[in-house]
Design a protein around this motif. Structure first.
Motif, mmCIF file in Angstrom:
data_model
loop_
_atom_site.group_PDB
_atom_site.id
_atom_site.type_symbol
_atom_site.label_atom_id
_atom_site.label_comp_id
_atom_site.label_asym_id
_atom_site.label_seq_id
_atom_site.Cartn_x
_atom_site.Cartn_y
_atom_site.Cartn_z
ATOM 1 N N VAL A 105 16.297 -1.920 37.374
ATOM 2 C CA VAL A 105 17.426 -1.476 38.164
ATOM 3 C C VAL A 105 17.695 -0.053 37.711
ATOM 4 N N ASN A 130 27.926 -2.252 37.843
ATOM 5 C CA ASN A 130 27.484 -1.168 36.961
ATOM 6 C C ASN A 130 26.354 -0.395 37.636
ATOM 7 N N PRO A 131 26.659 0.343 38.695
ATOM 8 C CA PRO A 131 25.616 0.987 39.490
ATOM 9 C C PRO A 131 24.777 2.009 38.735
ATOM 10 N N GLU A 152 20.873 0.627 33.780
ATOM 11 C CA GLU A 152 19.437 0.385 33.945
ATOM 12 C C GLU A 152 19.063 -0.905 33.217
ATOM 13 N N GLN A 201 24.469 -5.164 38.721
ATOM 14 C CA GLN A 201 24.214 -3.820 39.245
ATOM 15 C C GLN A 201 25.352 -3.358 40.136
ATOM 16 N N GLU A 202 25.905 -4.294 40.895
ATOM 17 C CA GLU A 202 27.015 -3.926 41.776
ATOM 18 C C GLU A 202 28.215 -3.439 40.970
#
Length: 325
Positions: free
Chosen positions: A22, A62-63, A66, A59-60
């Protein structure tokens, strides 16, 4: 079956999990964890769909984070960790494994962080320690061909042609071994009877399902997740929930103590939150939290984990003397 717990081939599994990134690709996994406070390296044996769902939720929130994921069956993850420790550094920030026996030795060796997640109290006390926390429940049950009559574990040996997964390959099979070996109602005599009546060892719970569906075996021991998936796909099998109880095995998550990732605790908190647990349930696994909806199942029995800890090699050696001699 596209899971480390249910995969039918180690080679195919390696292709499935090699990297899930990510954001940007991280530095080599040979470093101690990610080495980057905004990055995260996770080693896991959890099913790909479940990992994808939880990583997407993270991810949503913590955009800019990684994530790199190394995913494989229990035996392969254990081998990688052992190799890295021999070289002086563990490359993971987080370990998310199938069963507590697979992670307990790392706690005993002081490799795991002692901390209290925000959602720790939502995890039943029997499914957590000071360093690792249950995330979902795997239930070992009976799968049988259509028309086969068996209602409980004690009836499996009588069927003769039975498949059981390898406890040195699949963490869920390891948990089942601990349950039977340490329960006075069964003991190792249960496996001895299975073996003497014609039971066969296969690699994974997924291999058990395939063998029963193809008519190679009359019945076997597998995960309710795998059996439900096979039935949904039209396989000629039946899921039999043992009258005495399916064997409940909790899947733990932990942070490596040497991790420098600022995201590690956030990730574990997400996994244990109602949101993370709902994502896990949506991929077919029983959530660890009782306040998240779950419609499947039956009576459950649990492993005496306190007796099983520190006896992994003993249990495996005893088992191998029966099935690998």
């Amino acid at each position: 079956m596209s899971s480390a717990e249910t995969s039918t081939s180690p080679a195919r599994g390696r292709i499935a999990w090699v990297l899930l990134c990510v954001g940007a690709v991280l530095a080599s996994c040979g470093d101690a964890g990610s080495g980057d406070s905004d990055a995260l390296v996770m080693y896991t044996t959890v099913t790909q769909e479940t990992v994808d769902a939880v990583v997407a939720a993270f991810q949503e929130a913590n955009p800019d984070g990684e994530i790199e994921v190394f995913r494989a069956p229990t035996g392969e993850v254990t081998a990688r960790i052992a190799a890295e420790l021999r070289n002086g550094e563990l490359g993971a920030d987080i370990l998310w494994l199938t069963d507590p026996l697979s992670i307990q030795q790392y706690e005993a060796d002081g490799l795991l962080r002692q901390w209290t997640p925000e959602e720790a109290e939502s995890v039943p006390a029997e499914y957590r320690t000071e360093t690792f926390f249950g995330t979902r429940i795997l239930n070992m049950v009976i799968i049988a061909g259509e028309g086969e009559q068996v209602s409980d574990w004690s009836g499996l040996p009588d069927l003769g042609s039975v498949a059981i997964p390898d406890p040195s390959f699949a963490g869920s099979a390891f948990g089942a071994l601990a349950y039977f070996a340490l329960d006075p109602a069964y003991g190792l005599d249960f496996y001895r009877d299975l073996r003497s009546n014609g039971a066969v060892q296969v690699n994974s719970p997924g291999d058990v399902v395939s063998g029963v569906a193809e008519g190679i075996y009359r019945a076997g021991m597998t995960l309710d997740f795998s059996a439900r998936a096979a039935i949904a796909d039209g396989s000629p099998v039946q899921l039999i929930w043992p009258e005495s109880g399916g064997i409940a095995i909790y899947s733990p998550i932990a942070i490596v103590d040497s991790s420098g990732s600022a995201l590690a605790e956030d990730f574990v908190n997400l996994v244990l939150s109602a949101e993370g647990q709902s994502a896990i349930a949506a991929t077919g696994w029983q959530p660890i939290r009782s306040d998240v909806s779950w419609e499947h199942g039956g009576p459950q029995v649990t492993v005496n984990w306190s007796r099983a800890f520190d006896r992994q090699e003993e249990l495996l050696d005893d088992y191998r003397s029966l099935f690998e001699s």
